[in-house]
Design a protein around this motif. Structure first.
Motif, mmCIF file in Angstrom:
data_model
loop_
_atom_site.group_PDB
_atom_site.id
_atom_site.type_symbol
_atom_site.label_atom_id
_atom_site.label_comp_id
_atom_site.label_asym_id
_atom_site.label_seq_id
_atom_site.Cartn_x
_atom_site.Cartn_y
_atom_site.Cartn_z
ATOM 1 N N ASP A 119 7.085 4.527 14.643
ATOM 2 C CA ASP A 119 6.390 3.424 13.969
ATOM 3 C C ASP A 119 4.899 3.714 13.854
ATOM 4 O O ASP A 119 4.119 2.839 13.496
ATOM 5 C CB ASP A 119 6.616 2.104 14.699
ATOM 6 C CG ASP A 119 6.122 2.139 16.142
ATOM 7 O OD1 ASP A 119 5.697 3.224 16.579
ATOM 8 O OD2 ASP A 119 6.161 1.088 16.806
ATOM 9 N N GLU A 120 4.486 4.964 14.192
ATOM 10 C CA GLU A 120 3.097 5.365 14.042
ATOM 11 C C GLU A 120 3.007 6.616 13.167
ATOM 12 O O GLU A 120 2.710 7.713 13.652
ATOM 13 C CB GLU A 120 2.459 5.617 15.409
ATOM 14 C CG GLU A 120 2.350 4.358 16.273
ATOM 15 C CD GLU A 120 1.616 4.611 17.567
ATOM 16 O OE1 GLU A 120 1.268 5.780 17.831
ATOM 17 O OE2 GLU A 120 1.370 3.647 18.308
ATOM 18 N N SER A 173 0.750 2.797 10.547
ATOM 19 C CA SER A 173 1.757 1.993 11.234
ATOM 20 C C SER A 173 2.854 1.653 10.234
ATOM 21 O O SER A 173 2.656 1.738 9.010
ATOM 22 C CB SER A 173 1.146 0.709 11.809
ATOM 23 O OG SER A 173 0.610 -0.091 10.765
ATOM 24 N N LYS A 187 5.832 -1.373 9.688
ATOM 25 C CA LYS A 187 6.394 -2.634 10.158
ATOM 26 C C LYS A 187 6.906 -3.417 8.960
ATOM 27 O O LYS A 187 6.242 -3.477 7.913
ATOM 28 C CB LYS A 187 5.314 -3.435 10.909
ATOM 29 C CG LYS A 187 5.841 -4.681 11.606
ATOM 30 C CD LYS A 187 4.733 -5.361 12.405
ATOM 31 C CE LYS A 187 5.267 -6.573 13.143
ATOM 32 N NZ LYS A 187 4.206 -7.260 13.934
ATOM 33 N N ASN A 188 8.087 -3.992 9.126
ATOM 34 C CA ASN A 188 8.703 -4.782 8.055
ATOM 35 C C ASN A 188 8.785 -3.996 6.748
ATOM 36 O O ASN A 188 8.457 -4.497 5.666
ATOM 37 C CB ASN A 188 7.941 -6.094 7.834
ATOM 38 C CG ASN A 188 7.949 -6.978 9.061
ATOM 39 O OD1 ASN A 188 8.931 -7.003 9.808
ATOM 40 N ND2 ASN A 188 6.853 -7.702 9.285
ATOM 41 N N LYS A 189 9.213 -2.739 6.869
ATOM 42 C CA LYS A 189 9.395 -1.847 5.720
ATOM 43 C C LYS A 189 8.097 -1.594 4.955
ATOM 44 O O LYS A 189 8.101 -1.239 3.785
ATOM 45 C CB LYS A 189 10.454 -2.402 4.764
ATOM 46 C CG LYS A 189 11.843 -2.513 5.379
ATOM 47 C CD LYS A 189 12.861 -3.000 4.360
ATOM 48 C CE LYS A 189 14.247 -3.075 5.008
ATOM 49 N NZ LYS A 189 15.271 -3.529 4.027
#
Length: 338
Positions: free
Chosen positions: A10-11, A30, A32-34
């Protein structure tokens, strides 16, 4: 832009450059949430921000914003590398696709002419950075200019790409992260010797420096490695010509002990005593003498044992005369050591 996502992390991170500057701008990211978010952050201030979503499996769409409030739509699609080829694999990586793009936009210009041993040397610059380097001038033979200048151009391109890639997370790449200085060390009718000193900081804990020596055949354009020139045993090899394991075995078994013995006969190195806080133990063959820097000069070959950055103060250069090296000349090296 190049986007890197490792092991579903996720990074992710990314790098991009503008066609008019070619200098890398690194981005931390990052996911997150596609949605991917990539930022340029200097001194706790977000200078730029990309917000991207993947569409149609291969494309990205989103927006770019900067600290001054500007905003632009962004659309990214895969690059077709069919027309991005390189002939530099014998000098530098160049399977790096990101740098193959930069090669298309490099522009070299002749800046001045100097003289070395009454031979003309032409100096060139590149439009996007500050990396001067030379070519053979008019009073070299046409054969030498054709063969050697092709090699010198590849070295120049390697250094240019290195400067364009030399970026840190804390500042924009202005081209000042690395500098180069070339000096001539040897010249006769057959051979050209020179060294390139580099001073660089491309991120990490500390800045660093390095010096590399070159010896180029003026008749063929061959760029000689040290093991082409000196052979302490018939098993001598170069890393390119044989396996890396064979190269290491030769270095450990023959090269390091013999070179050390030649230099130590004059220097008389002493191993530090147990109670001495002396890190510069030049008697340790396995650590410092297997991989060394070398420079071909008018008086002989200069050798510099390799120390890590934290021990750079230990680094010292030793000149070994051609007279002492003559009997170790590689039989395949067709020129005399003098």
């Amino acid at each position: 832009m190049q986007i890197n996502v490792l092991d579903s992390s996720d990074e992710p991170n990314a790098t991009y450059f503008y066609q008019n500057s070619l200098k890398d701008i690194p981005l931390e990211g990052s996911f997150k949430n596609k949605e991917f978010v990539f930022i340029v952050k200097h001194n706790d201030t977000i200078r730029e921000k990309f917000t991207l979503k993947k569409v149609a499996n291969t494309n990205f769409e989103g927006t770019w914003n900067n600290a001054q409030g500007k905003s632009f739509p962004v659309k990214l699609s895969p690059i077709d590398f069919t027309n991005y080829k390189s002939t530099l694999t014998d000098v530098y990586y160049t399977d790096e696709k990101f740098d193959l793009i930069k090669l298309k936009f490099l522009e070299f210009k002749k800046e001045k002419t100097t003289f070395y041993k009454n031979k003309t040397i032409d100096w060139y610059s590149e439009k996007h950075c500050n990396v001067p380097f030379f070519r053979l001038g008019d009073n070299f033979s046409e054969n030498s200019k054709n063969k050697v200048n092709a090699v010198l151009e590849k070295i120049h391109i390697k250094n240019v790409i290195w400067q364009l890639d030399c970026s840190t997370d804390n500042n924009y790449n202005t081209g000042g992260g690395i500098s180069f200085e070339a000096d001539f060390t040897f010249l006769n009718n057959d051979l050209l010797g020179f060294k390139v000193f580099s001073d660089y900081y491309c991120g990490g804990a500390y800045p660093d420096t390095s010096t590399r020596g070159y010896l180029i055949d003026l008749n063929t354009g061959q760029n000689y490695e040290l093991d082409h020139i000196i052979a302490f045993d018939k098993s001598v090899t170069t890393e390119k010509e044989s396996s890396f394991n064979n190269w290491v075995k030769y270095r450990q078994t023959y090269f390091a002990p013999k070179l050390y013995a030649i230099i130590n006969a004059e220097q008389h190195f002493q191993k530090p005593k147990d109670n001495e806080e002396e890190p510069c133990d030049l008697t340790d063959l396995d650590k410092w003498w297997n991989a060394e820097g070398w420079i071909y000069t008018e008086k002989g070959i200069e050798f510099t044992p390799s120390f890590p950055h934290a021990m750079r103060a230990c680094q010292e250069t030793f000149l070994v005369s051609f007279e002492k090296l003559k009997k170790y000349k590689n039989p395949k090296f067709k020129y005399n050591l003098n």
